[in-house]
Design a protein around this motif. Structure first.
Motif, PDB file in Angstrom:
ATOM      1  N   LEU A 167       0.141   6.148  -9.631  1.00  0.00           N
ATOM      2  CA  LEU A 167      -0.358   5.501  -8.347  1.00  0.00           C
ATOM      3  C   LEU A 167      -1.268   6.508  -8.560  1.00  0.00           C
ATOM      4  CD1 LEU A 167       3.038   4.051  -6.420  1.00  0.00           C
ATOM      5  CD2 LEU A 167       0.888   3.391  -7.933  1.00  0.00           C
TER       6      LEU A 167
ATOM      7  N   VAL B  61      -0.718  -1.878 -12.310  1.00  0.00           N
ATOM      8  CA  VAL B  61      -0.609  -0.876 -11.899  1.00  0.00           C
ATOM      9  C   VAL B  61      -1.938  -0.658 -13.097  1.00  0.00           C
ATOM     10  CG1 VAL B  61      -0.494   1.338 -11.114  1.00  0.00           C
ATOM     11  CG2 VAL B  61       0.360  -0.448  -9.777  1.00  0.00           C
TER      12      VAL B  61
ATOM     13  N   SER C  12      -4.770   1.476  -6.107  1.00  0.00           N
ATOM     14  CA  SER C  12      -3.008   1.096  -5.655  1.00  0.00           C
ATOM     15  C   SER C  12      -2.591   1.012  -4.612  1.00  0.00           C
ATOM     16  CB  SER C  12      -2.895   1.377  -7.084  1.00  0.00           C
ATOM     17  OG  SER C  12      -2.948   1.878  -8.234  1.00  0.00           O
TER      18      SER C  12
END
Length: 293
Positions: A26, A87, A33
């Protein structure tokens, strides 16, 4: 899941996503994200026994017989709650997430996030999935870079908890204009809680005139030093009067005191909004897409 996975990429359930690897993934794309990062943080802060609903795309970890086991590597992930938010998915990750969604068959409200991943997942599903309400396939992801052309509006302020009755109609009107249906279609409790929480957390900004909201914006997601502004709305009677740009400049000025990196995304066909955001000092940093059900 295969007993001997070798080096081939595979999808792992939330409880099997490697510790620490998700945070690292992330952090590599903090702007795109931010929704996933905030919601993973909420799960962990709550001390829930259940892992956040994030599946991972990994390789390694289980060697073939007679070979040394490779370390598990997390290549991508996907939030799979009411919304589906990819992601850093590569082509293998897109395929694996699409297969996972087909197996679970759980209804979703939307897919949103980076354009290539969202449209890739949707392309893999669309012949075997309920038809969407809308596909927004080109949504510039903007980040504030400064050097704006407008002076912040002095009337922008935080909404107060006692103003929930005034903020709710503005929030619902914005939602219906943007999405195309009422946020109360499945009852109002969830939506009222969402609006109330944003106000309580000092994440809703307003300009009020005669007891009515004429401008509103929310910090819809925030994690670390990054936030994403959502729900920007000007009352119809006040549009075309030059209110949006100075109000947005004021929102950014206040927001940066808590989150230095300010982002938002907007439909490419919304040319007035794009002009407004560019005047304020936003520049494109990527492209999102959204599939709405």
């Amino acid at each position: 899941m295969r007993l001997f996975a070798g080096t081939a990429p595979r999808l792992v359930p939330p409880h099997a996503v490697p510790d620490g690897a998700l945070e690292h993934l992330l952090a590599a794309t903090p702007v795109s994200s931010v929704f996933v990062a905030e919601n993973v943080g909420r799960y962990r802060a709550a001390g829930s026994r259940r892992a956040a609903p994030v599946v991972g795309i990994t390789s390694g970890g289980r060697g073939l017989p007679g070979r040394r086991t490779e370390a598990v590597k997390l290549h991508g992930a996907c939030w799979v709650g009411t919304n589906v938010v990819p992601v850093s998915l590569d082509d293998d990750g897109i395929r694996l997430v699409a297969d996972h969604l087909l197996v679970t068959r759980t209804p979703r409200s939307s897919f949103f996030g980076p354009q290539r991943e969202v449209l890739g997942v949707w392309d893999s599903l669309k012949d075997r999935w309920p038809q969407p309400f809308a596909v927004r396939d080109d949504q510039p992801l903007l980040v504030f870079e400064g050097n704006g052309e407008v002076t912040p509006h002095p009337e922008v302020r935080y909404a107060e908890p006692a103003e929930i009755a005034e903020v709710l109609p503005a929030s619902a009107a914005m939602f219906q204009e943007e999405v195309g249906y009422s946020p109360y279609v499945e009852g109002d409790n969830g939506y009222v809680r969402r609006v109330s929480r944003l106000i309580q957390d000092r994440r809703t900004f307003v300009v009020m005139r005669d007891g009515r909201v004429v401008f509103k914006a929310d910090v819809g997601a925030a994690a670390g030093e990054v936030c994403q502004i959502q729900g920007v709305w000007v009352a119809p009677a006040f549009r075309g009067q030059g209110l949006a740009a100075p109000c947005m400049a004021a929102v950014v000025e206040r927001v940066q005191q808590r989150w230095p990196t300010v982002s938002l995304y907007v439909n490419s066909y919304n040319l007035p909004a794009l002009r407004t955001y560019r005047r304020v000092g936003f520049r494109q940093a990527g492209t999102f897409a959204t599939v709405l059900f």
